[in-house]
Design an enzyme around this catalytic site. Sequence first.
Site, PDB file in Angstrom:
ATOM      1  CE  LYS A 166      -1.363   2.430   3.257  1.00 27.47           C
ATOM      2  NZ  LYS A 166      -1.026   3.706   2.544  1.00 27.47           N
ATOM      3  CD  GLU A 196      12.775   4.315   8.511  1.00 30.78           C
ATOM      4  OE1 GLU A 196      12.788   5.198   9.401  1.00 30.78           O
ATOM      5  OE2 GLU A 196      12.597   4.557   7.322  1.00 30.78           O
ATOM      6  CD  GLU A 230      11.012  12.682  11.586  1.00 33.08           C
ATOM      7  OE1 GLU A 230      11.865  12.080  10.917  1.00 33.08           O
ATOM      8  OE2 GLU A 230       9.960  12.138  11.984  1.00 33.08           O
TER       9      GLU A 230
END
Length: 490
Positions: free
Chosen positions: A184, A260, A391
């Site tokens: 996906k 990840e 981030e």
Amino acid sequence: MTAQAERSLLEDVPSGLFIGGEWRPSATGRSFSVDDPATGEALAEVADGNADDAAAAMDAAVEAAASWARTPARQRSDILRRTFDAVRARTDDFALLMTLEMGKPLAEAKGEVTYGNEFLRWFSEEAVRIEGRFGPNPEGTGRMIVSRHPVGPCHLITPWNFPLAMATRKVGPALAAGCTAVIKPADLTPLTTLLLTSVLAEAGLPPGVLNVVTTTDAASVSGTVIADPRLRKLSFTGSTPVGRRLLAQSAEGVLRTSMELGGNAPFVVFADADVDLAVEGAMLAKFRNIGEACTAANRFIVAAEVAEEFTAKVSERVAAMRVGRGTEEGVQVGPLINEKAREKAGSLVSDAVGRGAEVVVGGHAVDGPGTFYEPTVVAGVRPGSRILAEEIFGPVLAVATFADEEEGVALANDTEYGLVGYAYTQDLARAMRLVDALETGMVGINTGVVSNAAAPFGGVKQSGLGREGGREGIGEYLETRYTLIPDPWA
């Protein structure tokens, strides 16, 4: 790059779901638009899959699983190698497609083709090197066989920021190991995965081995696949909050998982560093991919003795960067992926300034079409600033200072994340201490780029589980089986 070339390429990209070796519309017939972040204009319409499509894709993967697992490793290897050759021959096409749907400059997109394609070559070679062991048991009554086998059907979920590399980094080892998969891609950048799948099919990949479901309803599609008791493995690249939810869903089926997740990479410049070299590394570690990379340096932790010199030199480089649509000659910074990303960059800069930091270069959104943000340097960032904890995922370089090695390491490790860390020093003993001291899955010493298909990619703490790339990468898709054969003479 001409508009005609762009249209011609887009017409060559499939727009349907790929299930059981066939391109088909979604079960509902619905589609969604893929837009160019540099202009806001639609590039293409692709099928908007739902739970029924996900179930069909899973059925196809399960049906093909036994046959693909029995396929000789050399045949699997040859298919991956032919795909590698075909992608390399179409470097310009893949690069332009990524620039159009993601926004990165064309030169960087070509770099991603080279990097991402290496996973196909690397794992084509690893496919024929899956090993086990054989030997007598300690009691001398039998022989032990330890063998490796494909885990089975996998679900691969890829992000939008590296449309080719994130697909090949998962598809390569899965297929090399003998696993089938349902992939996906992100709804913001699905076109590259669709083109890659077309190339794989042309290279001889059997029907059902790789199935693609594009969708704007990720929760429904992935939830359906993960809930299927026939699924054996989940590999996800994306944010930590989403990763946590997927891990919780995976627990029900006790799935093998590779995660990840987010990053908050420190870039530590010690007083003895070659400052010019550190500036070169900073430009790569921060502004590669417009800063939209989990490996992007997020916090520049610079020794107080060289902070002024480093900031001045890096600011001069940043001020000279050209912003624009990635297809334009000489552009170094393209648009952020959407307005939400641009707003976040601006919010983090504003928060840092409100706490006492100074904007040296940039610091503003760019007017006009597209979601551009100026390449920015913020100096004197104070403790407690959001930009040190979150981030950034944008072209913003934030500088904080430290006094000594102990404080520098403590600041670098002061985060829940641990994907990669960068450090610049000319002291070899210190460099070796940092290898042990930095709480990250990867470390770059005097370099701003660490990613390589031959190396294990992954993090610690809340940056994830498992590794992609290297010999370790294929191991994530293999189960270990032990067999005992008694000696007939014992």
